[in-house]
Design an enzyme around this catalytic site. Structure first.
Site, PDB file in Angstrom:
ATOM      1  N   LYS A 192       2.972   4.457  -1.303  1.00 60.28           N
ATOM      2  CA  LYS A 192       2.900   5.423  -2.397  1.00 60.28           C
ATOM      3  C   LYS A 192       4.026   6.398  -2.164  1.00 60.28           C
ATOM      4  CE  LYS A 192      -1.717   4.657  -1.339  1.00 60.28           C
ATOM      5  NZ  LYS A 192      -2.132   4.152  -0.087  1.00 60.28           N
ATOM      6  N   ASP A 224      16.875  10.794  -6.605  1.00 63.26           N
ATOM      7  CA  ASP A 224      18.310  11.112  -6.509  1.00 63.26           C
ATOM      8  C   ASP A 224      18.891  10.868  -5.123  1.00 63.26           C
ATOM      9  OD1 ASP A 224      18.255  11.811  -9.187  1.00 63.26           O
ATOM     10  OD2 ASP A 224      18.018  13.949  -8.794  1.00 63.26           O
ATOM     11  N   HIS A 227       0.807  -1.219   0.000  1.00 69.39           N
ATOM     12  CA  HIS A 227       0.000   0.000   0.000  1.00 69.39           C
ATOM     13  C   HIS A 227       0.839   1.269   0.000  1.00 69.39           C
ATOM     14  CE1 HIS A 227      -3.738   2.238   1.284  1.00 69.39           C
ATOM     15  NE2 HIS A 227      -4.142   1.472   0.293  1.00 69.39           N
TER      16      HIS A 227
END
Length: 182
Positions: free
Chosen positions: A123, A128, A121
């Site tokens: 996100k 960099d 779940h």
């Protein structure tokens, strides 16, 4: 158990079990900054896209639902300009032939699907090795246009980015490569 009772139980556990919870408050390092945006009808998508466009070397993506065409095209474009893009996503929700992760795999972006959990779940993106994009925003059209979601970007936070990158690597190592279909 009601919300109030659960909250009291959690607070009591924090007091009685010091060291049990693996988190600590820290301040942002000098030179860091943050941006936040909300949806629907806000700037959440634009903020997520700005992170991808800012990448110079690499982008690590962990995603649950991934159907947003603008995000997938921005990641493809980053890949084409020489940024190393790698995506790990939830296996069950992204196993359809017509997902953004399938599109990215077909564009030469390394993708792995992780099915070890009820839901992967997460996100987030690590950009960099020093910037983190996170929040509730799924990389989906519904998240941008229909849901109440948020995006938080922390710029110039290499220590925090390293923690997110370590979690990303763990999920990546558990995942199965998604081969290109064409």
């Amino acid at each position: 158990m009601g919300y109030a009772a659960a909250r009291i139980l959690a607070l009591t556990a924090c007091l009685l079990l010091p060291g049990y919870f693996a988190f600590a408050a820290t301040s942002l390092p000098a030179g860091s900054s943050y941006e936040v945006a909300f949806s629907p009808h806000g700037k959440s998508l634009e903020l997520a896209l700005s992170c991808i466009r800012a990448a110079e070397r690499n982008i690590l993506v962990a995603a649950f639902s991934f159907t947003n065409k603008r995000i997938s095209r921005a990641l493809r474009d980053a890949h084409k300009r020489g940024v190393k893009v790698q995506v790990v996503a939830d296996k069950e929700i992204n196993s359809s032939q017509y997902t953004a992760v399938a599109y990215l795999a077909n564009q030469g972006v390394p993708v792995r699907l992780n099915g070890r959990y009820a839901l992967l779940h997460h996100k987030f993106m690590v950009i960099d090795g020093k910037h983190v994009e996170t929040g509730s925003l799924n990389y989906s059209a519904a998240a941008v246009d229909k849901n109440a979601e948020n995006v938080l970007v922390l710029w110039n936070v290499p220590a925090l980015a390293a923690q997110y990158a370590a979690e990303w690597k763990r999920l990546w190592d558990e995942g199965e490569p998604l081969p290109a279909k064409y």
